[in-house]
Design an enzyme around this catalytic site. Structure first.
Site, PDB file in Angstrom:
ATOM      1  N   ARG A 103       0.842  -1.197   0.000  1.00 34.13           N
ATOM      2  CA  ARG A 103       0.000   0.000   0.000  1.00 34.13           C
ATOM      3  C   ARG A 103       0.865   1.229   0.000  1.00 34.13           C
ATOM      4  NH1 ARG A 103      -4.661   0.754   4.384  1.00 34.13           N
ATOM      5  NH2 ARG A 103      -2.866   1.202   5.676  1.00 34.13           N
TER       6      ARG A 103
ATOM      7  N   THR B 274      -1.268   7.526  -0.736  1.00 25.87           N
ATOM      8  CA  THR B 274      -2.526   7.403  -1.488  1.00 25.87           C
ATOM      9  C   THR B 274      -3.365   6.196  -1.048  1.00 25.87           C
ATOM     10  OG1 THR B 274      -1.518   5.974  -3.146  1.00 25.87           O
ATOM     11  CG2 THR B 274      -1.374   8.352  -3.545  1.00 25.87           C
TER      12      THR B 274
ATOM     13  N   ASP C 176       0.483  -2.887  11.845  1.00 19.42           N
ATOM     14  CA  ASP C 176       0.907  -3.289  10.500  1.00 19.42           C
ATOM     15  C   ASP C 176       1.284  -4.778  10.543  1.00 19.42           C
ATOM     16  OD1 ASP C 176       2.470  -1.802   7.812  1.00 19.42           O
ATOM     17  OD2 ASP C 176       2.863  -3.892   8.334  1.00 19.42           O
TER      18      ASP C 176
ATOM     19  N   ASP D 118       4.849  -5.837   9.504  1.00 18.12           N
ATOM     20  CA  ASP D 118       5.839  -5.456  10.521  1.00 18.12           C
ATOM     21  C   ASP D 118       5.742  -6.359  11.746  1.00 18.12           C
ATOM     22  OD1 ASP D 118       6.842  -3.411   8.984  1.00 18.12           O
ATOM     23  OD2 ASP D 118       5.685  -1.832   9.972  1.00 18.12           O
TER      24      ASP D 118
HETATM   25  C1  PRP Z   1      -1.075  -4.658   4.280  1.00 16.58           C
HETATM   26  C2  PRP Z   1      -1.924  -5.908   4.373  1.00 16.58           C
HETATM   27  C3  PRP Z   1      -2.743  -5.842   3.119  1.00 16.58           C
HETATM   28  C4  PRP Z   1      -2.978  -4.347   2.970  1.00 16.58           C
HETATM   29  C5  PRP Z   1      -4.358  -4.029   3.448  1.00 16.58           C
HETATM   30  O1  PRP Z   1      -0.016  -4.854   3.429  1.00 16.58           O
HETATM   31  O2  PRP Z   1      -1.157  -7.081   4.496  1.00 16.58           O
HETATM   32  O3  PRP Z   1      -2.091  -6.355   1.982  1.00 16.58           O
HETATM   33  O4  PRP Z   1      -2.004  -3.693   3.792  1.00 16.58           O
HETATM   34  O5  PRP Z   1      -4.668  -2.702   3.255  1.00 16.58           O
HETATM   35  P1  PRP Z   1      -5.806  -2.225   2.241  1.00 16.58           P
HETATM   36  O6  PRP Z   1      -6.981  -3.112   2.483  1.00 16.58           O
HETATM   37  O7  PRP Z   1      -6.065  -0.809   2.651  1.00 16.58           O
HETATM   38  O8  PRP Z   1      -5.275  -2.340   0.856  1.00 16.58           O
HETATM   39  P2  PRP Z   1       1.144  -3.754   3.230  1.00 16.58           P
HETATM   40  O9  PRP Z   1       0.776  -2.803   2.163  1.00 16.58           O
HETATM   41  O10 PRP Z   1       1.480  -3.165   4.559  1.00 16.58           O
HETATM   42  O11 PRP Z   1       2.326  -4.621   2.651  1.00 16.58           O
HETATM   43  P3  PRP Z   1       3.197  -5.791   3.322  1.00 16.58           P
HETATM   44  O12 PRP Z   1       2.329  -7.019   3.357  1.00 16.58           O
HETATM   45  O13 PRP Z   1       4.341  -5.917   2.382  1.00 16.58           O
HETATM   46  O14 PRP Z   1       3.613  -5.360   4.695  1.00 16.58           O
HETATM   47  N1  URA Z   2      -2.447  -2.966   6.716  1.00 15.04           N
HETATM   48  C1  URA Z   2      -2.082  -3.461   7.929  1.00 15.04           C
HETATM   49  O1  URA Z   2      -1.113  -4.233   8.030  1.00 15.04           O
HETATM   50  N2  URA Z   2      -2.808  -3.099   8.994  1.00 15.04           N
HETATM   51  C2  URA Z   2      -3.862  -2.277   8.923  1.00 15.04           C
HETATM   52  O2  URA Z   2      -4.483  -1.990   9.951  1.00 15.04           O
HETATM   53  C3  URA Z   2      -4.216  -1.765   7.655  1.00 15.04           C
HETATM   54  C4  URA Z   2      -3.503  -2.143   6.567  1.00 15.04           C
END
Ligand code: PRP
Ligand code: URA
Length: 213
Positions: A108, A112, A204, A207
């Site tokens: 994400r 944005t 997150d 993380d």
């Molecule tokens: C997180 C999560 C989803 C997304 C959800 O991933 O694992 O993929 O955010 O958010 P949304 O519903 O608003 O799209 P992130 O973008 O943090 O990536 P990562 O898995 O690499 O940490």
């Molecule tokens: N992605 C995450 O990992 N946590 C949230 O709460 C939203 C998006």
């Protein structure tokens, strides 16, 4: 409040799922324990998500003679939405080791909240088999909707989305974009904060899994 259609949403309220989720939510749970709990929880979510896989009759010989049983007609496909999806994938593979596995790499954009794709490897032949996309968090649903579109384009017919925590807004957006996706989650939380995080959520997920905070 955003409306949710119960026929397309399954909330897994199993005591062990809820117990483990509560531990994962805690800010005091370190990454190694978080990963272990997520793997355990994913097996329980897999049990629900894979409950009605199509089977066919099969006969085997026990030491005492033939036994009529059932075996899977086709192996499901599991799609991990990187990177946090991998936290759910291993528990699914423990339950259904014969599954085909694909990956959709998306993150994400912090400003944005748009999903940015960086890697895709989807198995062939999704039509006619159960396809399960896994990602612990369904927040704004930007990521889920982009992944679902790719999987439909690749032929996925019976498509399920398994997460750990979902925002009501995210579930509604998924179903507005694709009414036939079944969402399976351990919790539907209060909603999103002004930077698109689920409240109370667990922070997150990537993380928390990989200790990168
Ligand atoms: C997180 C999560 C989803 C997304 C959800 O991933 O694992 O993929 O955010 O958010 P949304 O519903 O608003 O799209 P992130 O973008 O943090 O990536 P990562 O898995 O690499 O940490
Ligand atoms: N992605 C995450 O990992 N946590 C949230 O709460 C939203 C998006």
């Amino acid at each position: 409040m955003t409306e949710i259609d119960p026929s397309r949403l399954q909330v897994v309220d199993h005591s062990l799922v809820q117990h483990k989720l509560t531990l994962m939510r805690s800010v005091d749970t370190p990454a190694p324990l978080f990963r272990q709990l997520l793997r355990e929880t994913s097996m329980l979510l897999a049990y629900e998500a894979l409950a009605n896989l199509p089977t066919m009759p099969a006969t085997v010989e026990t030491p005492l003679g033939p036994a009529e049983g059932q075996q899977l007609k086709t192996d499901p496909a599991l799609i991990s939405i990187l990177r946090a999806g991998n936290g759910l994938l291993d528990g699914f593979l423990d339950i259904v080791p014969s599954a085909s596995v694909g990956f959709i790499g998306m993150y994400r954009d912090h400003e944005t909240l748009e999903a940015i794709e960086y890697y895709t490897n989807i198995p062939q032949g999704l039509a006619g088999r159960v396809t399960i996309a896994v990602d612990p968090m369904l927040a704004t649903a930007g990521t889920a909707i982009a992944a679902i579109e790719k999987l439909r384009h690749a032929g996925a017919s019976d498509l399920r989305f398994v997460c750990l925590v979902a925002a009501p807004e995210g579930i509604a957006r998924v179903h507005a974009a694709d009414p036939h996706v079944r969402v399976i989650t351990a919790a539907v939380d209060q909603g999103l904060n002004d930077v698109g995080y689920i409240v109370p959520g667990l922070g997150d997920a990537g993380d928390r899994i990989y200790g990168t905070q």
